[in-house]
Structures are given as structure tokens and as C-alpha cells.
Design an enzyme around this catalytic site. Structure first.
Site, short mmCIF file in Angstrom:
data_model
loop_
_atom_site.label_atom_id
_atom_site.label_comp_id
_atom_site.label_asym_id
_atom_site.label_seq_id
_atom_site.Cartn_x
_atom_site.Cartn_y
_atom_site.Cartn_z
N GLN A 1 18.43 -48.09 20.31
CA GLN A 1 17.10 -47.46 19.66
C GLN A 1 16.04 -47.12 20.95
O GLN A 1 16.27 -47.59 21.90
CB GLN A 1 16.49 -48.42 18.60
N TYR B 1 2.17 -50.85 7.19
CA TYR B 1 1.34 -50.31 8.05
C TYR B 1 1.75 -48.68 7.91
O TYR B 1 0.70 -47.78 7.87
CB TYR B 1 1.80 -51.13 9.21
N ASP B 2 2.87 -48.31 7.90
CA ASP B 2 3.21 -46.78 8.14
C ASP B 2 2.67 -45.98 6.78
O ASP B 2 2.12 -45.04 6.92
CB ASP B 2 4.64 -46.57 8.34
N ARG C 1 7.67 -52.74 6.71
CA ARG C 1 6.67 -52.11 7.62
C ARG C 1 5.84 -51.24 6.89
O ARG C 1 4.78 -50.61 7.22
CB ARG C 1 7.62 -51.40 8.47
N1 LIG Z 1 -0.70 -49.98 20.68
C1 LIG Z 1 0.05 -48.74 20.09
O1 LIG Z 1 1.18 -48.67 20.81
C2 LIG Z 1 -0.30 -47.97 19.02
C3 LIG Z 1 0.55 -47.05 18.42
C4 LIG Z 1 0.30 -46.25 17.31
C5 LIG Z 1 -1.10 -46.54 16.61
N2 LIG Z 1 -1.79 -47.53 17.23
C6 LIG Z 1 -3.11 -47.64 16.54
O2 LIG Z 1 -4.18 -47.81 17.51
C7 LIG Z 1 -5.10 -48.82 17.08
C8 LIG Z 1 -5.39 -49.92 18.09
O3 LIG Z 1 -3.98 -50.43 18.51
P1 LIG Z 1 -3.91 -51.49 19.47
O4 LIG Z 1 -2.74 -51.40 20.31
O5 LIG Z 1 -5.21 -51.68 20.35
O6 LIG Z 1 -4.14 -52.98 18.46
P2 LIG Z 1 -4.65 -54.16 18.78
O7 LIG Z 1 -4.04 -55.10 17.56
O8 LIG Z 1 -4.86 -54.84 20.04
O9 LIG Z 1 -6.20 -53.76 18.14
C9 LIG Z 1 -6.68 -53.78 16.95
C10 LIG Z 1 -8.05 -54.21 16.58
O10 LIG Z 1 -8.59 -54.15 15.42
C11 LIG Z 1 -9.13 -55.19 15.12
N3 LIG Z 1 -8.94 -55.26 13.40
C12 LIG Z 1 -7.96 -55.78 12.86
N4 LIG Z 1 -8.10 -55.58 11.41
C13 LIG Z 1 -9.40 -55.25 11.42
C14 LIG Z 1 -10.28 -55.25 10.23
N5 LIG Z 1 -9.99 -55.46 8.98
N6 LIG Z 1 -11.62 -55.16 10.60
C15 LIG Z 1 -12.02 -54.82 11.75
N7 LIG Z 1 -11.34 -54.91 12.87
C16 LIG Z 1 -10.03 -55.19 12.83
C17 LIG Z 1 -8.47 -56.31 15.79
O11 LIG Z 1 -9.02 -57.54 15.76
C18 LIG Z 1 -8.14 -55.69 17.01
O12 LIG Z 1 -9.37 -56.02 18.08
C19 LIG Z 1 -4.60 -49.35 15.91
O13 LIG Z 1 -5.26 -48.33 14.72
C20 LIG Z 1 -3.11 -49.00 15.76
O14 LIG Z 1 -2.50 -48.70 14.40
C21 LIG Z 1 -1.59 -48.37 18.47
O1 LIG Z 2 11.27 -58.54 22.07
C1 LIG Z 2 11.56 -57.53 21.41
C2 LIG Z 2 10.65 -56.59 20.69
C3 LIG Z 2 10.90 -55.55 20.33
N1 LIG Z 2 12.11 -54.74 20.54
C4 LIG Z 2 12.44 -53.46 20.17
O2 LIG Z 2 11.77 -52.62 20.74
C5 LIG Z 2 11.30 -51.61 19.97
C6 LIG Z 2 9.99 -51.26 19.80
O3 LIG Z 2 9.29 -52.42 19.19
P1 LIG Z 2 7.76 -52.66 19.24
O4 LIG Z 2 7.60 -53.99 18.13
O5 LIG Z 2 7.32 -52.71 20.58
O6 LIG Z 2 7.06 -51.31 18.54
P2 LIG Z 2 7.49 -50.28 17.51
O7 LIG Z 2 7.92 -49.13 18.23
O8 LIG Z 2 8.36 -51.00 16.45
O9 LIG Z 2 6.06 -50.19 16.67
C7 LIG Z 2 5.19 -49.43 17.50
O10 LIG Z 2 4.77 -48.29 17.60
C8 LIG Z 2 4.04 -47.74 16.36
C9 LIG Z 2 2.75 -48.29 16.73
O11 LIG Z 2 2.10 -47.71 15.69
C10 LIG Z 2 2.91 -49.58 16.33
O12 LIG Z 2 1.57 -50.19 16.30
C11 LIG Z 2 3.68 -50.36 17.27
O13 LIG Z 2 3.89 -51.68 17.17
C12 LIG Z 2 12.06 -51.95 18.59
O14 LIG Z 2 13.13 -51.19 18.57
C13 LIG Z 2 12.32 -53.41 18.69
O15 LIG Z 2 13.43 -53.68 17.93
C14 LIG Z 2 13.23 -55.71 21.54
O16 LIG Z 2 14.07 -55.00 21.67
N2 LIG Z 2 12.64 -56.78 21.83
#
Ligand SMILES: NC(=O)c1ccc[n+]([C@@H]2O[C@H](COP(=O)([O-])OP(=O)(O)OC[C@H]3O[C@@H](n4cnc5c(N)ncnc54)[C@H](O)[C@@H]3O)[C@@H](O)[C@H]2O)c1
Ligand SMILES: O=c1ccn([C@@H]2O[C@H](COP(=O)(O)OP(=O)(O)O[C@H]3OC[C@@H](O)[C@H](O)[C@H]3O)[C@@H](O)[C@H]2O)c(=O)[nH]1
Length: 346
Positions: A240, A176-177, A173
Site C-alpha cells: 500500500q 473520521y472520513d 474509519r
Molecule cells: N497529520 C496528518 O497527516 C493529517 C492528514 C490529514 C488531515 N489532518 C487533519 O489536520 C488536523 C490536525 O492533525 P494533527 O496531525 O495535528 O493531529 P493531532 O491529533 O496532533 O492534533 C489534533 C488536535 O485537536 C485536539 N482536539 C481533538 N478533538 C478536539 C475537540 N473535540 N475539541 C478541541 N480540541 C480537540 C487534540 O487535542 C489535538 O491537539 C486534524 O483536523 C486532522 O484531521 C492531519
Molecule cells: O506501524 C505501522 C502503522 C501503519 N502502517 C501502514 O501505514 C499506512 C499509513 O497509516 P497511517 O496510520 O500513518 O495513516 P493513514 O494514511 O491510514 O491515515 C492518515 O492519513 C490521512 C489523515 O487524515 C489521517 O489523519 C492520517 O492518520 C497504512 O497503510 C498502514 O497500514 C504500517 O505499515 N505500520
């Protein structure tokens, strides 16, 4: 010149913010706010664009490489005179004249960000550097969507912004993190060294309509499975926890952060905390009582607990989430049923 923001701590700013580009004062200047949304074709980004476009003073430019986002998410704005869509990868520089940058571009679902980890870290590091360079050149304010994943597998519960996290730097991970942690560092270094106006949001799990159906995240997986009549796959041990924020609340929080006077980092998320077994049981009860719940293998480094402390968001942004999980899930179900062509049985 913009006012200097604070994060409630004592960060001395070496230089004042740069003045906006001279183009802003040219004879072609329009009094509108020009806003760049990177990743605006994705899930959160497209809802943010909808909200920004409601304001007739806003012109919105989306830059997206369509890795996980789609034009479909923005189709109602394509051709609108205040809207532009650019196919662009943020790992390459972008030259546009804007006043604000919402920097969201980055795959967010673990299956997508782990698919090409080197690209994910480049997106976070080089992409954020490029957007900061743009902000510096044109004097724009920039907001980064960081993540609760900067807290890793947290040893503090709930997580407040002063917690430095417990992150594996070499795990699957980490692209990303750790990528987001470097992106936050870059934001604060540009702020201290160049006076750039920054805003850093630490987003906790967000859900809602337009999530990719096979996105792999837990809420979209469970809803798609329940609608298709397939077993809900709880990854072991199922105890979790996560805290789920509805997307309209998230967009409201991001805009408040951008418009406010505080740099962050600020947690934006819903403090309601659920185990994955509880989430599966809620989806089963609300969407399809006939489906089974099965336990499947988990992936490495899955954080065991996550719940935001949102005291800062409440005090500094006057923000707190309004939509409870039980009210948000049916809204997402409607969207998934439409896209999967599985209408409700009456
Ligand atoms: N949804 C969540 O739970 C969550 C949680 C924490 C942080 N975030 C952050 O919020 C933002 C949006 O998340 P989301 O859930 O909408 O995800 P998403 O995957 O739906 O959207 C991400 C967008 O970024 C675009 N993208 C990816 N790489 C790119 C690049 N190199 N250049 C240009 N575009 C690019 C993708 O095509 C997509 O449209 C992200 O930065 C993500 O890390 C989301
Ligand atoms: O089918 C599934 C998918 C996931 N999970 C569990 O659900 C929990 C949440 O998983 P997700 O994949 O939805 O998301 P995570 O919490 O791991 O990461 C998320 O939170 C922080 C954001 O920055 C990330 O972009 C987002 O994906 C995890 O514990 C995973 O093990 C299931 O139990 N079943």
C-alpha cells in the site's frame, strides 16, 4: 467587506459575507489580526501557531481539549502577550472575537480517532458547526483541515479534487472520513447560504517533529521503533502506498490557502509516493541499519494507494513542497531521540 472567493467552479453565493462584529470598530479596536487555531496544541496546529506568532501583527488564540495535543507543544508561547490558550472542546460553542479561524481540532491518528468514534464524528460535525456559527457571528474567514481520507480507498490515481471518493459509510474509519466529508459539506453550505468566507484544505499524510511518539501513524511508529532498536512493523501487504509531506511545507500551504482568494477544496501534500515496505527500508537505512522489518496484520479498510494531484495548489497558491522524505526523516529523528533520551551513537 471581504472579496468573494472561488474554487474554480461555478458556485453561486446567495448572500454577501456578513460584516465583522461591531466590536472590530469599537474604541478598543487594535489593528492586529486575531486568529483562532482549534486543535492548536496538536502536531500540525502547534507548528502553525509557531509560524503565525512570527508575525508581530498576529494575536493567536488556541482552543484545544488536549485529547491528543499537549501544552508542551506550545510552552514557548504560554505567557506571551499575543498568545492565549483555552482548554475548550469544540463540540461546545465558543464565543471569541476573531478575524480568522484555522479549524484543526480532531484526532488524526487512526488509533485515536477509532478509540471513541462517536466523539470523533461529533467533533467533526458539531465541532465544525460550532466554528461555522462563530465565523458567521463575527464575520471571520474559516479554514477547515479536511483530509485525503475523503477519497477513501481511491479508484482514481493520483487523486485530484474533482474525485468524489470511494468511502465505506459504515466502516471503522467512517467516523473520521465521513465526518470530514460532512464537515466539508457544512463549510460549503454555510458559504452558499450565509456567504461565510471558507477555505478547505485536503491534507495528505504529514510528518515531522512533535508527532506523538506512540501516535500509531506509520512514520512516527517506524522512527520510534528504529530509535528504540525494535522491529519496524509493516502492516500487510506492505505494498500500500502513501505520500508524506513535511510539516513546514504543510504549514506554508495552509497559510497560503487562508490568505489567498480560493475556497478550495485544495489538496496539500507531497506527491512523492512510497510503499510501506519502501518507507521501512528508508527508515532502516537512515536511522538504524540493525533493525528488522516484520510484517504484521493490517486494520480494516486501509486505503491501498494515496498520492495527491497538486496541480491546483501549484496554480492557485503558488505552492509546492520543498522537503524530500530523505531530508525530513532525519529532522524528525533528532526530535524523537531527544524525547526518548536516546542520543545518536558516534
Ligand atoms: N497529520 C496528518 O497527516 C493529517 C492528514 C490529514 C488531515 N489532518 C487533519 O489536520 C488536523 C490536525 O492533525 P494533527 O496531525 O495535528 O493531529 P493531532 O491529533 O496532533 O492534533 C489534533 C488536535 O485537536 C485536539 N482536539 C481533538 N478533538 C478536539 C475537540 N473535540 N475539541 C478541541 N480540541 C480537540 C487534540 O487535542 C489535538 O491537539 C486534524 O483536523 C486532522 O484531521 C492531519
Ligand atoms: O506501524 C505501522 C502503522 C501503519 N502502517 C501502514 O501505514 C499506512 C499509513 O497509516 P497511517 O496510520 O500513518 O495513516 P493513514 O494514511 O491510514 O491515515 C492518515 O492519513 C490521512 C489523515 O487524515 C489521517 O489523519 C492520517 O492518520 C497504512 O497503510 C498502514 O497500514 C504500517 O505499515 N505500520
Amino acid at each position: 467587506m471581504a472579496k468573494q472567493a472561488s474554487n474554480g467552479e461555478n458556485h453561486s453565493v446567495a448572500k454577501p459575507p456578513p460584516t465583522p462584529s461591531p466590536l472590530r470598530f469599537s474604541k478598543f479596536f487594535q489593528p492586529n489580526m486575531r486568529i483562532l487555531v482549534t486543535g492548536g496544541a496538536g502536531f500540525i496546529g502547534s507548528h502553525l501557531v509557531d509560524k503565525l506568532m512570527e508575525n508581530e501583527k498576529n494575536e493567536v488564540i488556541v482552543a484545544d481539549n488536549f485529547f491528543t495535543g499537549t501544552k508542551e507543544n506550545l510552552k514557548k508561547w504560554i505567557g506571551h502577550p499575543r498568545f492565549e490558550l483555552i482548554r475548550h472542546d469544540v463540540t461546545e460553542p465558543l464565543l471569541v472575537e476573531v478575524d480568522q479561524i484555522y479549524h484543526l481540532a480532531c484526532p488524526a491518528s487512526p488509533i485515536f480517532y477509532k478509540y471513541n468514534p462517536v466523539k470523533t464524528i461529533k467533533t467533526n460535525v458539531i465541532g465544525t458547526l460550532n466554528m461555522l456559527g462563530l465565523a458567521k457571528r463575527v464575520g471571520a474567514r474559516i479554514l477547515l483541515t479536511s483530509t485525503s481520507e475523503v477519497y477513501g480507498d481511491p479508484l482514481v490515481h493520483p487523486q485530484d479534487e474533482s474525485y468524489w471518493g470511494n468511502v465505506n459509510p459504515i466502516g471503522v474509519r467512517s467516523c473520521y472520513d465521513e465526518g470530514k466529508r460532512v464537515a466539508e459539506t457544512l463549510m460549503f453550505d454555510y458559504h452558499r447560504q450565509h456567504g461565510i468566507e471558507i477555505r478547505v484544505a485536503r491534507i495528505f499524510n504529514t510528518y515531522g517533529p512533535r508527532m506523538n511518539i506512540d501516535d500509531g501513524r506509520v512514520v512516527s511508529n517506524f522512527i520510534a521503533q528504529a530509535v528504540r532498536g525494535e522491529p519496524l512493523t509493516v502492516q500487510a501487504p506492505g505494498t500500500q502506498t502513501r505520500s508524506f509531506c513535511y510539516v513546514s511545507d504543510m504549514v506554508d500551504g495552509l497559510i497560503r490557502l487562508m490568505e489567498g482568494e480560493n475556497t478550495g477544496p485544495i489538496n496539500i501534500g507531497n506527491p512523492g509516493e512510497f510503499t510501506m515496505i519502501e518507507l521501512a527500508e528508508t527508515v532502516k537505512e537512515l536511522i538504524n541499519p540493525d533493525v528488522e522489518i516484520t510484517m504484521v496484520e493490517n486494520t480494516p479498510d486501509d486505503p491501498r494507494q494515496r498520492k495527491p494531484d497538486i496541480t491546483k495548489a501549484k496554480e492557485l497558491l503558488g505552492w509546492e513542497p520543498k522537503v524530500k522524505l530523505r531530508n525530513g526523516l532525519p529532522l524528525m529523528e533528532d526530535d524523537f531521540r531527544l524525547r526518548l533520551d536516546k542520543p545518536r551513537k558516534n
